[in-house]
Design a protein around this motif. Structure first.
Motif, PDB file in Angstrom:
ATOM      1  N   THR A 109       2.308   4.198   4.212  1.00  0.00           N
ATOM      2  CA  THR A 109       1.164   3.435   3.733  1.00  0.00           C
ATOM      3  C   THR A 109      -0.068   4.326   3.602  1.00  0.00           C
ATOM      4  O   THR A 109      -0.750   4.313   2.576  1.00  0.00           O
ATOM      5  CB  THR A 109       0.870   2.261   4.685  1.00  0.00           C
ATOM      6  OG1 THR A 109       1.982   1.381   4.686  1.00  0.00           O
ATOM      7  CG2 THR A 109      -0.363   1.504   4.225  1.00  0.00           C
ATOM      8  N   SER A 120       3.987   3.138   8.542  1.00  0.00           N
ATOM      9  CA  SER A 120       2.526   3.240   8.470  1.00  0.00           C
ATOM     10  C   SER A 120       2.134   4.571   7.838  1.00  0.00           C
ATOM     11  O   SER A 120       1.150   4.669   7.110  1.00  0.00           O
ATOM     12  CB  SER A 120       1.910   3.108   9.867  1.00  0.00           C
ATOM     13  OG  SER A 120       2.107   4.295  10.602  1.00  0.00           O
ATOM     14  N   SER A 180       6.962  -9.220   4.883  1.00  0.00           N
ATOM     15  CA  SER A 180       6.414  -9.566   6.187  1.00  0.00           C
ATOM     16  C   SER A 180       5.610  -8.401   6.729  1.00  0.00           C
ATOM     17  O   SER A 180       5.936  -7.245   6.479  1.00  0.00           O
ATOM     18  CB  SER A 180       7.549  -9.905   7.156  1.00  0.00           C
ATOM     19  OG  SER A 180       7.850  -8.806   7.960  1.00  0.00           O
ATOM     20  N   LYS A 181       4.566  -8.715   7.453  1.00  0.00           N
ATOM     21  CA  LYS A 181       3.721  -7.651   8.000  1.00  0.00           C
ATOM     22  C   LYS A 181       4.446  -6.919   9.122  1.00  0.00           C
ATOM     23  O   LYS A 181       4.366  -5.716   9.263  1.00  0.00           O
ATOM     24  CB  LYS A 181       2.412  -8.249   8.556  1.00  0.00           C
ATOM     25  CG  LYS A 181       1.286  -8.314   7.530  1.00  0.00           C
ATOM     26  CD  LYS A 181       0.302  -7.141   7.670  1.00  0.00           C
ATOM     27  CE  LYS A 181      -0.360  -6.818   6.363  1.00  0.00           C
ATOM     28  NZ  LYS A 181      -1.758  -6.561   6.271  1.00  0.00           N
ATOM     29  N   SER A 188      10.769  -1.876   7.834  1.00  0.00           N
ATOM     30  CA  SER A 188       9.379  -2.286   7.740  1.00  0.00           C
ATOM     31  C   SER A 188       8.861  -1.991   6.351  1.00  0.00           C
ATOM     32  O   SER A 188       9.196  -0.969   5.759  1.00  0.00           O
ATOM     33  CB  SER A 188       8.557  -1.528   8.786  1.00  0.00           C
ATOM     34  OG  SER A 188       7.184  -1.700   8.521  1.00  0.00           O
ATOM     35  N   ARG A 244       2.759  -0.387   2.253  1.00  0.00           N
ATOM     36  CA  ARG A 244       1.913  -0.925   1.206  1.00  0.00           C
ATOM     37  C   ARG A 244       1.212   0.181   0.441  1.00  0.00           C
ATOM     38  O   ARG A 244       1.152   1.327   0.874  1.00  0.00           O
ATOM     39  CB  ARG A 244       0.852  -1.838   1.818  1.00  0.00           C
ATOM     40  CG  ARG A 244       1.412  -2.966   2.645  1.00  0.00           C
ATOM     41  CD  ARG A 244       0.288  -3.832   3.185  1.00  0.00           C
ATOM     42  NE  ARG A 244      -0.775  -3.040   3.789  1.00  0.00           N
ATOM     43  CZ  ARG A 244      -0.729  -2.528   5.007  1.00  0.00           C
ATOM     44  NH1 ARG A 244       0.327  -2.733   5.774  1.00  0.00           N
ATOM     45  NH2 ARG A 244      -1.724  -1.813   5.478  1.00  0.00           N
ATOM     46  N   GLU A 253      -3.442  -3.036  -0.858  1.00  0.00           N
ATOM     47  CA  GLU A 253      -3.134  -4.350  -0.323  1.00  0.00           C
ATOM     48  C   GLU A 253      -1.728  -4.848  -0.665  1.00  0.00           C
ATOM     49  O   GLU A 253      -1.189  -5.720  -0.003  1.00  0.00           O
ATOM     50  CB  GLU A 253      -4.160  -5.368  -0.836  1.00  0.00           C
ATOM     51  CG  GLU A 253      -5.478  -5.278  -0.113  1.00  0.00           C
ATOM     52  CD  GLU A 253      -5.285  -5.112   1.389  1.00  0.00           C
ATOM     53  OE1 GLU A 253      -4.692  -6.003   2.033  1.00  0.00           O
ATOM     54  OE2 GLU A 253      -5.713  -4.065   1.932  1.00  0.00           O
ATOM     55  N   ALA A 256       2.344  -4.892  -1.258  1.00  0.00           N
ATOM     56  CA  ALA A 256       3.586  -4.318  -0.741  1.00  0.00           C
ATOM     57  C   ALA A 256       4.353  -3.677  -1.890  1.00  0.00           C
ATOM     58  O   ALA A 256       4.570  -4.304  -2.919  1.00  0.00           O
ATOM     59  CB  ALA A 256       4.434  -5.403  -0.097  1.00  0.00           C
TER      60      ALA A 256
END
Lengths: 345, 345
Positions: free
Chosen positions: B339, B336, B278-279, B302, B305, B308, B310
């Motif tokens: 990521t 984040s 899930s985003k 959370s 990624r 693109e 995960a």
DNA sequence: TTTAGCACTCCTGTAACGAGAGTGCTAACC
DNA sequence: GGTTAGCACTCTCGTTACAGGAGTGCTAAA
């Protein structure tokens, strides 16, 4: 048996230690008398106990409780009285099987063995791989890891793998890397990482390096990659086992101290470092261990080697009241297992 | 504010949840009345509380105790009432700094960030790197690891490194390995490991492979190395923090259950898996989390990624009574951060 | 609709108490 | 002289009783 105590006192001490290990409760004179088949009455035992207490081997939690072995008591027990039990066939088999797991990489294998050791002993098992710098290289390789980063991968004789990232010398092509790799591998065979570094530096001063650009590049990149030394690794397994010990489970504060210790690499290192160099197994009882904040735990540990040089150690951490007769052979065997594991591969 | 409750009830619920988060004790009507500046008397509050209880948002540990939010209460609070606090400047700075640490390899970096997250939140932090197979290769390399073993080292775009051991095709020289490496790297760019495998297999069926022995060898070795898929990794940091939570520290049994869970990779995976795809950030309150045995903990997690796709997730594990307003933005930001970390490298 | 008042419930801490386990000492015993 | 039975003494631990406190629910008045 041991020095300073007559036969009877020795026996009483042994029974007390063993009963205390089994029950975690202070043990009284009646209990001991029964254990000895009523050969002596509780009153006599009490006299002996009083003597042992005076000599510092026993203590009373309070006036009218039974006796508890002191650190010195455990020390005496281990040094002179311990009937080393031989390992159960089944335990040996399990350990061997865990160590044989075909294609797992070295770290995974170590973790598995350590975990099994924790299960068999019902204690917390700890492994340190402490001297990556003493391990002998099998091969090295530089790989591109990012636009401006290169990864040095070193495979050790024992199958252990190390990485380090380095900033790139600008402008290296894939071909360059390949050449450098070939050249480095020629130098590296049979050396440890720091030795390789020295080798590279002397090589750099040689004349021919002045004229061969690729070689010079290889050497400088290599030297750079080896500037800082690796710090070693720690594996902890079976943390939850300390909750099976009543002396820890009761006391949250103590528990927290110990769990925090497990999270600090440096503390673990201090606890197991001593065992690494000595040939024999090391037992640190309570305050004997080198971390003052952890005066209420014992460490049973043994170094393991790769060929001739000590590269790490494995051990168990638990209450002072550990079942040493079982735990010591277990740790010994596991350490020897690691030694052969690293030898063979 | 939220559905089904009028303004006052909403406020009362919020205050109760927040006070309970702060104190871990049932909260009574007097306390709430004071918090609201005596705008309403305790008696009125009691009426509202009775309503909230009837609706399932509150519960009483026993008659004549204050109220405690139920799972539903927390859920309502998070969905409708949560005033998301912005992160403290200092926390952001610390996290950024931890993520920048120049030359640490990816796993070390992740561990550091995770540890910091645990410290800042005073909870236990968990990271899973769950889909190594979704990561895109940067380069691969075969290295000699033992007399009869070869090590495949794969560096991913994000700087992540994987190894696998394979039984050797007998009789490969160092030169052979080099050629194979060069050839494999040509194929590998931009693929994931399973994709590379497929690529190799089709390549093997091509005609030219029939005539070039080295190439054929490269392909078969490569295919073999990629037969089994990697299982992913787990990092747990800050286990000792759960002892700061009175609801766990009191109860040894509960504690043991949780610590054991931390030792099982598969359990951790189940806890964090859901968050990966899930985003948005995922909050699982108590029994909402997928491990039935752990109905008394919450998970805030959370996914992060790489480009693109995960590849894993990061989260916090703690009591249902977590400080969500602080913890949610923390986890969001950390994810984040991972990521971008994996994007840049 | 709100709130003061009050009886009631339940937890918590403290004190008192008895049972139990174990000791140390003394005096008798072999 | 070593051993042991006997006994008074100490300390812990679980139980019980009890008082204080926190909090509730209900009723009746504002």
């Amino acid at each position: 048996m041991g020095p300073g105590l007559d036969d009877r006192a020795t026996q009483v001490l042994r029974y007390i230690v063993e009963d205390y290990i089994a029950t975690a409760e202070p043990v009284g004179s009646r209990t001991i008398s029964k254990m000895m088949g009523q050969a002596l009455s509780p009153a006599t035992i009490r006299n002996i106990m009083a003597d042992l207490e005076e000599m510092g081997y026993l203590a009373q939690p309070h006036t009218s409780a039974g006796r508890v072995p002191t650190g010195a008591g455990f020390r005496y027990y281990i040094d002179y009285l311990l009937a080393r039990r031989t390992l159960a066939r089944g335990d040996v088999d399990q350990l061997n099987r865990a160590a044989e797991e075909g294609n797992a990489p070295a770290d995974e294998l170590v973790r598995q063995v350590s975990r099994l050791l924790a299960n068999l002993s019902r204690q917390t098992s700890v492994v340190i791989v402490s001297r990556p710098d003493h391990q002998v290289l099998r091969s090295v390789n530089l790989m591109r890891a990012a636009v401006d980063k290169i990864l040095l991968v070193a495979v050790m004789q024992g199958g252990w793998v190390q990485h380090r990232l380095i900033e790139e010398e600008p402008g290296l092509t894939g071909d360059d890397l390949e050449k450098i790799n070939a050249y480095l591998n020629e130098l590296a065979g049979g050396l440890t990482l720091p030795q390789l570094r020295v080798r590279i530096l002397t090589e750099l001063r040689q004349e021919k390096a002045q004229y061969d650009a690729v070689m010079r590049r290889a050497l400088t990149v290599g030297a750079r990659a080896l500037e800082d030394t690796a710090s070693g690794e720690v594996f902890v397994e079976g943390r939850a086992n300390i909750l099976d010990q009543p002396e820890f489970a009761e006391d949250v504060h103590r528990l927290k101290r110990i769990l925090r210790a497990f999270e600090e690499k440096s503390v673990i290192f201090r606890l197991l470092d001593r065992a690494m160099d000595s040939k024999a197994i090391q037992v640190s009882i309570g305050p004997e261990n080198p971390v003052e904040d952890l005066g209420d735990i014992s460490v049973v540990a043994s170094g393991y080697r790769q060929g001739e040089s000590a590269v790490g150690s494995i051990g168990l951490i638990g209450p002072v009241r550990m079942d040493y007769s079982r735990v010591i052979p277990l740790v010994e065997y596991t350490a020897s297992l690691l030694t052969t594991m690293f030898g063979q591969r």
